[in-house]
Design a protein around this motif. Structure first.
Motif, PDB file in Angstrom:
ATOM      1  N   VAL A 128       0.838  -1.201   0.000  1.00 12.47           N
ATOM      2  CA  VAL A 128       0.000   0.000   0.000  1.00 12.47           C
ATOM      3  C   VAL A 128       0.873   1.251   0.000  1.00 12.47           C
ATOM      4  O   VAL A 128       0.604   2.209  -0.736  1.00 12.47           O
ATOM      5  CB  VAL A 128      -0.979  -0.007   1.195  1.00 12.47           C
ATOM      6  N   LEU A 129       1.939   1.255   0.812  1.00  7.15           N
ATOM      7  CA  LEU A 129       2.842   2.400   0.815  1.00  7.15           C
ATOM      8  C   LEU A 129       3.464   2.586  -0.568  1.00  7.15           C
ATOM      9  O   LEU A 129       3.547   3.711  -1.072  1.00  7.15           O
ATOM     10  CB  LEU A 129       3.942   2.233   1.868  1.00  7.15           C
ATOM     11  N   ALA A 130       3.858   1.501  -1.183  1.00 11.63           N
ATOM     12  CA  ALA A 130       4.428   1.574  -2.534  1.00 11.63           C
ATOM     13  C   ALA A 130       3.432   2.183  -3.509  1.00 11.63           C
ATOM     14  O   ALA A 130       3.796   3.017  -4.344  1.00 11.63           O
ATOM     15  CB  ALA A 130       4.856   0.183  -2.998  1.00 11.63           C
ATOM     16  N   SER A 131       2.192   1.801  -3.394  1.00  7.38           N
ATOM     17  CA  SER A 131       1.156   2.345  -4.271  1.00  7.38           C
ATOM     18  C   SER A 131       0.983   3.849  -4.056  1.00  7.38           C
ATOM     19  O   SER A 131       0.859   4.610  -5.018  1.00  7.38           O
ATOM     20  CB  SER A 131      -0.159   1.613  -4.014  1.00  7.38           C
ATOM     21  N   LEU A 132       1.002   4.292  -2.799  1.00 11.36           N
ATOM     22  CA  LEU A 132       0.871   5.717  -2.497  1.00 11.36           C
ATOM     23  C   LEU A 132       2.045   6.528  -3.042  1.00 11.36           C
ATOM     24  O   LEU A 132       1.891   7.671  -3.445  1.00 11.36           O
ATOM     25  CB  LEU A 132       0.772   5.938  -0.987  1.00 11.36           C
ATOM     26  N   LEU A 133       3.236   5.909  -3.039  1.00 12.22           N
ATOM     27  CA  LEU A 133       4.440   6.589  -3.507  1.00 12.22           C
ATOM     28  C   LEU A 133       4.704   6.359  -4.994  1.00 12.22           C
ATOM     29  O   LEU A 133       5.697   6.849  -5.524  1.00 12.22           O
ATOM     30  CB  LEU A 133       5.653   6.118  -2.698  1.00 12.22           C
ATOM     31  N   ASN A 134       3.818   5.597  -5.631  1.00 10.83           N
ATOM     32  CA  ASN A 134       3.953   5.269  -7.047  1.00 10.83           C
ATOM     33  C   ASN A 134       5.293   4.587  -7.342  1.00 10.83           C
ATOM     34  O   ASN A 134       6.027   4.958  -8.264  1.00 10.83           O
ATOM     35  CB  ASN A 134       3.782   6.514  -7.924  1.00 10.83           C
ATOM     36  N   THR A 135       5.591   3.606  -6.519  1.00 10.42           N
ATOM     37  CA  THR A 135       6.804   2.810  -6.700  1.00 10.42           C
ATOM     38  C   THR A 135       6.451   1.342  -6.473  1.00 10.42           C
ATOM     39  O   THR A 135       5.290   1.015  -6.239  1.00 10.42           O
ATOM     40  CB  THR A 135       7.916   3.293  -5.737  1.00 10.42           C
ATOM     41  N   SER A 136       7.417   0.475  -6.548  1.00  8.92           N
ATOM     42  CA  SER A 136       7.137  -0.957  -6.392  1.00  8.92           C
ATOM     43  C   SER A 136       7.261  -1.388  -4.933  1.00  8.92           C
ATOM     44  O   SER A 136       7.979  -0.764  -4.143  1.00  8.92           O
ATOM     45  CB  SER A 136       8.104  -1.780  -7.241  1.00  8.92           C
ATOM     46  N   PRO A 166      12.135  12.147  -5.604  1.00  5.67           N
ATOM     47  CA  PRO A 166      10.672  12.240  -5.565  1.00  5.67           C
ATOM     48  C   PRO A 166      10.053  11.384  -4.455  1.00  5.67           C
ATOM     49  O   PRO A 166       9.103  11.813  -3.794  1.00  5.67           O
ATOM     50  CB  PRO A 166      10.236  11.730  -6.940  1.00  5.67           C
ATOM     51  N   SER A 167      10.599  10.212  -4.229  1.00  4.59           N
ATOM     52  CA  SER A 167      10.074   9.356  -3.163  1.00  4.59           C
ATOM     53  C   SER A 167      10.344   9.964  -1.795  1.00  4.59           C
ATOM     54  O   SER A 167       9.503   9.905  -0.901  1.00  4.59           O
ATOM     55  CB  SER A 167      10.693   7.960  -3.236  1.00  4.59           C
ATOM     56  N   GLN A 168      11.522  10.591  -1.619  1.00  6.44           N
ATOM     57  CA  GLN A 168      11.821  11.257  -0.358  1.00  6.44           C
ATOM     58  C   GLN A 168      10.849  12.407  -0.118  1.00  6.44           C
ATOM     59  O   GLN A 168      10.397  12.628   1.001  1.00  6.44           O
ATOM     60  CB  GLN A 168      13.247  11.793  -0.347  1.00  6.44           C
ATOM     61  N   LYS A 169      10.547  13.134  -1.172  1.00  4.69           N
ATOM     62  CA  LYS A 169       9.608  14.259  -1.055  1.00  4.69           C
ATOM     63  C   LYS A 169       8.233  13.757  -0.620  1.00  4.69           C
ATOM     64  O   LYS A 169       7.593  14.356   0.255  1.00  4.69           O
ATOM     65  CB  LYS A 169       9.517  14.984  -2.401  1.00  4.69           C
ATOM     66  N   LEU A 170       7.773  12.661  -1.209  1.00  9.71           N
ATOM     67  CA  LEU A 170       6.471  12.103  -0.838  1.00  9.71           C
ATOM     68  C   LEU A 170       6.488  11.534   0.577  1.00  9.71           C
ATOM     69  O   LEU A 170       5.504  11.667   1.318  1.00  9.71           O
ATOM     70  CB  LEU A 170       6.042  11.038  -1.846  1.00  9.71           C
ATOM     71  N   LEU A 171       7.594  10.903   0.980  1.00  8.17           N
ATOM     72  CA  LEU A 171       7.713  10.415   2.349  1.00  8.17           C
ATOM     73  C   LEU A 171       7.672  11.580   3.333  1.00  8.17           C
ATOM     74  O   LEU A 171       7.024  11.502   4.380  1.00  8.17           O
ATOM     75  CB  LEU A 171       9.009   9.614   2.525  1.00  8.17           C
ATOM     76  N   ASN A 172       8.333  12.668   2.989  1.00  9.10           N
ATOM     77  CA  ASN A 172       8.334  13.849   3.829  1.00  9.10           C
ATOM     78  C   ASN A 172       6.926  14.445   3.927  1.00  9.10           C
ATOM     79  O   ASN A 172       6.490  14.860   5.005  1.00  9.10           O
ATOM     80  CB  ASN A 172       9.326  14.875   3.289  1.00  9.10           C
ATOM     81  N   LEU A 173       6.226  14.468   2.824  1.00 12.16           N
ATOM     82  CA  LEU A 173       4.845  14.958   2.805  1.00 12.16           C
ATOM     83  C   LEU A 173       3.956  14.086   3.688  1.00 12.16           C
ATOM     84  O   LEU A 173       3.146  14.600   4.467  1.00 12.16           O
ATOM     85  CB  LEU A 173       4.327  14.977   1.367  1.00 12.16           C
ATOM     86  N   LEU A 174       4.132  12.779   3.595  1.00  9.60           N
ATOM     87  CA  LEU A 174       3.374  11.850   4.430  1.00  9.60           C
ATOM     88  C   LEU A 174       3.685  12.094   5.899  1.00  9.60           C
ATOM     89  O   LEU A 174       2.781  12.139   6.742  1.00  9.60           O
ATOM     90  CB  LEU A 174       3.703  10.403   4.047  1.00  9.60           C
ATOM     91  N   GLU A 175       4.946  12.292   6.214  1.00 10.91           N
ATOM     92  CA  GLU A 175       5.348  12.497   7.603  1.00 10.91           C
ATOM     93  C   GLU A 175       4.803  13.816   8.164  1.00 10.91           C
ATOM     94  O   GLU A 175       4.334  13.878   9.288  1.00 10.91           O
ATOM     95  CB  GLU A 175       6.873  12.479   7.702  1.00 10.91           C
ATOM     96  N   ARG A 176       4.858  14.875   7.377  1.00 11.04           N
ATOM     97  CA  ARG A 176       4.435  16.194   7.843  1.00 11.04           C
ATOM     98  C   ARG A 176       2.921  16.391   7.821  1.00 11.04           C
ATOM     99  O   ARG A 176       2.343  16.930   8.752  1.00 11.04           O
ATOM    100  CB  ARG A 176       5.083  17.304   7.008  1.00 11.04           C
ATOM    101  N   LYS A 177       2.272  15.959   6.741  1.00 15.57           N
ATOM    102  CA  LYS A 177       0.852  16.282   6.528  1.00 15.57           C
ATOM    103  C   LYS A 177      -0.094  15.114   6.782  1.00 15.57           C
ATOM    104  O   LYS A 177      -1.302  15.307   6.864  1.00 15.57           O
ATOM    105  CB  LYS A 177       0.632  16.768   5.097  1.00 15.57           C
ATOM    106  N   GLY A 178       0.438  13.909   6.804  1.00 14.66           N
ATOM    107  CA  GLY A 178      -0.411  12.758   7.052  1.00 14.66           C
ATOM    108  C   GLY A 178      -0.869  12.064   5.776  1.00 14.66           C
ATOM    109  O   GLY A 178      -0.582  12.490   4.666  1.00 14.66           O
ATOM    110  N   LEU A 179      -1.600  11.020   5.972  1.00 19.84           N
ATOM    111  CA  LEU A 179      -2.048  10.157   4.887  1.00 19.84           C
ATOM    112  C   LEU A 179      -2.974  10.866   3.912  1.00 19.84           C
ATOM    113  O   LEU A 179      -2.931  10.624   2.700  1.00 19.84           O
ATOM    114  CB  LEU A 179      -2.742   8.934   5.483  1.00 19.84           C
ATOM    115  N   ASP A 180      -3.797  11.766   4.384  1.00 15.42           N
ATOM    116  CA  ASP A 180      -4.735  12.484   3.514  1.00 15.42           C
ATOM    117  C   ASP A 180      -4.032  13.286   2.425  1.00 15.42           C
ATOM    118  O   ASP A 180      -4.613  13.540   1.372  1.00 15.42           O
ATOM    119  CB  ASP A 180      -5.642  13.412   4.334  1.00 15.42           C
ATOM    120  N   ALA A 181      -2.813  13.698   2.664  1.00 16.41           N
ATOM    121  CA  ALA A 181      -2.078  14.494   1.676  1.00 16.41           C
ATOM    122  C   ALA A 181      -1.709  13.680   0.446  1.00 16.41           C
ATOM    123  O   ALA A 181      -1.521  14.237  -0.634  1.00 16.41           O
ATOM    124  CB  ALA A 181      -0.807  15.068   2.303  1.00 16.41           C
ATOM    125  N   LEU A 182      -1.625  12.361   0.595  1.00 15.07           N
ATOM    126  CA  LEU A 182      -1.242  11.511  -0.538  1.00 15.07           C
ATOM    127  C   LEU A 182      -2.420  10.826  -1.210  1.00 15.07           C
ATOM    128  O   LEU A 182      -2.259  10.208  -2.242  1.00 15.07           O
ATOM    129  CB  LEU A 182      -0.238  10.445  -0.091  1.00 15.07           C
TER     130      LEU A 182
END
Length: 107
Positions: A65-73, A90-106
């Motif tokens: 599921v995390l891979a799907s949210l980050l558009n990776t395998s 790009p994956s680091q940026k999305l991980l940072n967004l998830l960490e700062r803003k939560g699941l709803d941001a992705l």
């Protein structure tokens, strides 16, 4: 235009605040203001295996599921968590967004 900058960079914060004021008054155009915004953003932290696993467990996500949210395998997430590889920009940026803003941001 409000951009969060690092509290540990007072000079950069002052420059950004001045640029934002000049933009509001019409002395700096939108394109130039975006350049200031980009220069003043906080650096994205590195995500090691433990931090990625902790983030995934905090939101109770499977690796797939995390891979799907980050558009990776799922294999990439597995390798990150094992410490074999590290996420790209790009994956680091999305991980940072998830960490700062939560699941709803992705979603």
């Amino acid at each position: 235009m409000s951009t969060k900058t690092g509290d540990d960079r007072p000079i950069l914060n002052a420059v950004h605040e001045s640029a934002a004021d000049l933009h509001q008054l019409g002395f700096i155009d939108q394109r130039r203001m975006r350049e200031y915004d980009a220069l003043c953003l906080k650096a994205i932290p590195d995500y090691d295996a433990e931090r990625i696993r902790g983030l995934r467990e905090r939101y109770r996500l499977s690796q797939t599921v995390l891979a799907s949210l980050l558009n990776t395998s799922a294999s990439a997430v597995r390798q990150w968590e094992q410490g074999d590889k590290h996420p790209s920009g790009p994956s680091q940026k999305l991980l940072n967004l998830l960490e700062r803003k939560g699941l709803d941001a992705l979603i």
